[in-house]
Every structure is written in C-alpha cells, then in structure tokens.
Scaffold this active site. Structure first.
Site, mmCIF file in Angstrom:
data_model
loop_
_atom_site.group_PDB
_atom_site.id
_atom_site.type_symbol
_atom_site.label_atom_id
_atom_site.label_comp_id
_atom_site.label_asym_id
_atom_site.label_seq_id
_atom_site.Cartn_x
_atom_site.Cartn_y
_atom_site.Cartn_z
ATOM 1 N N ASP A 1 1.958 -0.233 11.846
ATOM 2 C CA ASP A 1 1.861 -1.575 12.432
ATOM 3 C C ASP A 1 3.117 -2.421 12.239
ATOM 4 O O ASP A 1 3.074 -3.646 12.400
ATOM 5 C CB ASP A 1 0.650 -2.314 11.856
ATOM 6 C CG ASP A 1 0.729 -2.508 10.342
ATOM 7 O OD1 ASP A 1 1.614 -1.896 9.700
ATOM 8 O OD2 ASP A 1 -0.105 -3.257 9.800
ATOM 9 N N ASP B 1 -0.529 2.538 8.575
ATOM 10 C CA ASP B 1 -1.097 1.786 9.693
ATOM 11 C C ASP B 1 -0.224 1.827 10.945
ATOM 12 O O ASP B 1 -0.688 1.488 12.034
ATOM 13 C CB ASP B 1 -1.313 0.326 9.290
ATOM 14 C CG ASP B 1 -2.200 0.181 8.058
ATOM 15 O OD1 ASP B 1 -3.062 1.050 7.857
ATOM 16 O OD2 ASP B 1 -2.016 -0.791 7.300
ATOM 17 N N GLY C 1 0.822 -1.205 0.000
ATOM 18 C CA GLY C 1 0.000 0.000 0.000
ATOM 19 C C GLY C 1 0.851 1.247 0.000
ATOM 20 O O GLY C 1 1.885 1.324 0.666
ATOM 21 N N ARG D 1 -5.905 -1.435 8.917
ATOM 22 C CA ARG D 1 -5.857 -2.885 8.751
ATOM 23 C C ARG D 1 -6.270 -3.557 10.056
ATOM 24 O O ARG D 1 -7.350 -3.307 10.558
ATOM 25 C CB ARG D 1 -4.475 -3.311 8.274
ATOM 26 C CG ARG D 1 -4.487 -4.519 7.367
ATOM 27 C CD ARG D 1 -3.201 -4.752 6.634
ATOM 28 N NE ARG D 1 -2.006 -4.670 7.435
ATOM 29 C CZ ARG D 1 -0.841 -5.194 7.083
ATOM 30 N NH1 ARG D 1 -0.737 -5.857 5.943
ATOM 31 N NH2 ARG D 1 0.218 -5.067 7.838
ATOM 32 N N THR E 1 4.034 2.690 5.813
ATOM 33 C CA THR E 1 2.625 2.302 5.867
ATOM 34 C C THR E 1 1.885 3.244 6.810
ATOM 35 O O THR E 1 2.400 3.574 7.885
ATOM 36 C CB THR E 1 2.433 0.857 6.349
ATOM 37 O OG1 THR E 1 1.048 0.633 6.694
ATOM 38 C CG2 THR E 1 3.289 0.537 7.556
ATOM 39 N N ARG F 1 1.017 -5.033 -5.351
ATOM 40 C CA ARG F 1 1.229 -6.273 -4.614
ATOM 41 C C ARG F 1 1.566 -7.354 -5.640
ATOM 42 O O ARG F 1 0.942 -7.442 -6.688
ATOM 43 C CB ARG F 1 -0.013 -6.640 -3.799
ATOM 44 C CG ARG F 1 -0.424 -5.502 -2.862
ATOM 45 C CD ARG F 1 -1.539 -5.904 -1.924
ATOM 46 N NE ARG F 1 -2.081 -4.755 -1.216
ATOM 47 C CZ ARG F 1 -1.541 -4.199 -0.145
ATOM 48 N NH1 ARG F 1 -0.414 -4.698 0.335
ATOM 49 N NH2 ARG F 1 -2.089 -3.165 0.439
ATOM 50 N N ASP G 1 5.185 -5.210 6.229
ATOM 51 C CA ASP G 1 5.806 -6.479 6.625
ATOM 52 C C ASP G 1 5.874 -7.487 5.482
ATOM 53 O O ASP G 1 6.840 -8.249 5.369
ATOM 54 C CB ASP G 1 5.097 -7.083 7.837
ATOM 55 C CG ASP G 1 3.579 -7.152 7.668
ATOM 56 O OD1 ASP G 1 3.073 -6.858 6.576
ATOM 57 O OD2 ASP G 1 2.906 -7.508 8.657
#
Length: 324
Positions: free
Chosen positions: A133, A131, A15, A175, A129, A76, A107
């Site tokens: 995360d 996120d 992303g 996410r 990202t 992706r 990741d």
C-alpha cells in the site's frame, strides 16, 4: 559527484515483512563494498532513541537472506511523534556519527525518515510491508511471500471445504488496502473477493453467484475478504442466512507476515537496499526507493506519499470474469 559517506545506520520499522532481512543484508554488503561501516539499529526508531545498536559487517549478515522476520527486530515508536523523541533520535544519530540512515517500513516509517532529514540526518526509505500500500511504488517487499503463504493455507482449506460441501470465508490482511486480497483471490480461484476500494453488492457478487454455481454442480465456495472491508464472520452469517449453506470463517492473521521470503522478495529487497546506499553516496536525502515496471527509482518522500494508488483494474476485471 559522490559524497564522502563513512558510516550509515539501518533499521526496520512498523509491521515486519518477509524480505526485511534481505534488505539489511543488501545495505550492509553494499556499504562494505564501498568501504562504509554500517550500524544496525534494533527495534526501529525506539532503538535510535535509546541507542540500542549493533555493528554490522559483511560476514555478520551471512544466511539471513533466507530468514523471515527481521534480525534487527521492529516496533512502533510513539515517541517519534513527539518533538522531544524526534530530537533525541536526531541527536543520537549525530552522536553515533551517522552520515545516513536507511529505513525499511511503511508510510509511518517514512514520515519519521522525513522528519529526521529535516533535522540534518540524511534518510532513505525502502518500502517493506505485505500490504503493498505504499502509493509511490508498484511493489513493496513482503507482498509476494504473503500472497504465497495465504494461497498455501487456502489450498489446504479447499480440501476440507470440498469434503463437507461448505463455503469458506477467508479474511486476509492488508490494512485499508485490498491488493493482497485481490491477488490471493485470483490466485486461489475465489468465488468472490470483497475489497475496500470497490463497491460491494452482496446479492449479485456472492449470493446469486453461489446459487448459480450450485445449480451448475459446484458444491463448495471460497470467499476472500480484505480486512479493511469488515469482519469475516458478518459476511459468513449473511451468506448462511441467504443460502443455507454451511459457512465457516478462517482469519489467516499474522501467519501471512512470516516464512522464508520468495525469490521475488529476496531479489527486490537486494536491489532496493543497494540503491538506498547509492542514493546516500550521491548526497541525496529524504528519498524513498520505489519500483515502477520492475525498474528501481526514487522520489522525494513528501512527493511520494502524496501520490495515489488504486488496485489493478485489469486484474479486478479478470477476477470478476473468471469467477463463474
């Protein structure tokens, strides 16, 4: 002792996130400063497999630090999950004479970098990202911009919620992680924040609080829902059924990924890009660049991905205390 590095590649994967262009600029400019040529690999690992590349020089990245998205595009790549695709990517890297590869993404992108490192392509990951995360890093590129974009949208929503005395349920991205929702919720003064990492008592967290606030004179409410919790419309339906308050849903979606990156994202991207090149010059591979307490460091990718990361408990407690 520095390793002789002559040519490196840079790609953005997964992303997109605001600040990825700043990473590309930093890697290219740092490489140029040390006499290293740089190749931009377009469309992520798919471009590496297909040989979709462009030479990048210091002047070719002028002005991109202020642009959202990624000039190299991103995608992706399911082929990287196969042995054939992985070996094709490694063979192409060797054919192009790459002495190293910098990968900006999440990741999944780092696992691709790890696999390439095992096949003799020195690879360094940079966490990009919205996120936030990536478990081994306090901060990921794009997070601050996404938070500010969401806050700006919610500030606009607040005006119409006040005018109509409504409740607004806002779903933000993230996410499976609630970092974005927590930061945005505190930043906009939300009545409640629903997070996948925390147990949700719907009545006490939302219904009872909204009823008490209406008695105190508050006529509008904002509820922030992390996408990992579930559908915002289900939350809105439950609120309306329990309180009778007119409740509307807004899913912010991919607008959170766009826009000119904030100063924090530009600076962090520049620092991380610089360190990625320096790590390659030191002869290291299979590393991920991280931020801890605003210091830049790096970990072995496998070690980094095995770490755990929770929400800020201090910020969570603050959010629960002030939302009265």
């Amino acid at each position: 002792m520095e390793k002789q590095i002559r040519r490196i590649g840079i790609l953005t994967s997964g992303g997109d996130a605001p600040g990825m262009n700043a990473v590309v600029r930093s890697v290219v400019r740092t490489a140029s400063a040390y006499g290293i040529t740089c190749v931009g690999i377009r469309r992520g690992y798919s471009g590496l497999i297909k040989g979709d590349v462009v030479d990048l020089g210091a002047r070719s990245v002028d002005g991109i630090i202020a642009r959202g998205g990624t000039m190299l595009y991103t995608a992706r790549c399911l082929e990287m999950l196969t042995e054939e695709g992985l070996h094709q990517a490694a063979d192409n890297a060797h054919y192009m004479g790459l002495d190293g590869l910098v990968v900006c993404g999440g990741d999944g992108s780092f696992r691709g970098a790890q696999a390439l490192s095992r096949l003799g392509v020195p690879a360094i990951g940079i966490p990009g990202t919205i996120d936030n995360d990536i478990v081994c890093s306090d901060y990921t590129i794009g997070f601050d911009t996404a938070c500010n974009t969401a806050i700006d949208a919610i500030d606009h929503l607040r005006d119409t919620m006040q005018s109509h005395e409504r409740c607004s349920v806002v779903e933000v991205m993230g996410r499976r992680a609630g970092h974005l929702a927590l930061e945005v919720g505190v930043g906009c003064g939300a009545t409640a924040i629903l997070l996948p990492e925390r147990e949700i008592d719907f009545d006490s967290m939302i219904v009872d609080k909204m009823k008490a606030n209406r008695i105190r004179g508050r006529k509008h409410h904002i509820i922030i829902v992390a996408e990992g919790v579930g559908h915002a419309q289900d939350v809105a339906d439950r609120i309306h059924a329990a309180t009778g308050i007119d409740t509307r849903v807004t899913v912010l979606g991919h607008i959170q990924r766009g826009g000119s990156p904030t100063v924090r994202d530009r600076v962090m991207a520049t620092r991380m890009g610089y360190h990625a090149v320096r790590i390659l010059m030191e002869g290291a591979s299979n590393r991920v660049v991280c931020s801890h307490n605003n210091e830049i460091m790096d970990y072995d990718i496998e070690e980094g991905l095995a770490m755990t990361k929770d929400l800020s408990q201090e910020l969570y407690e603050v959010s629960q205390t002030v939302a009265i």
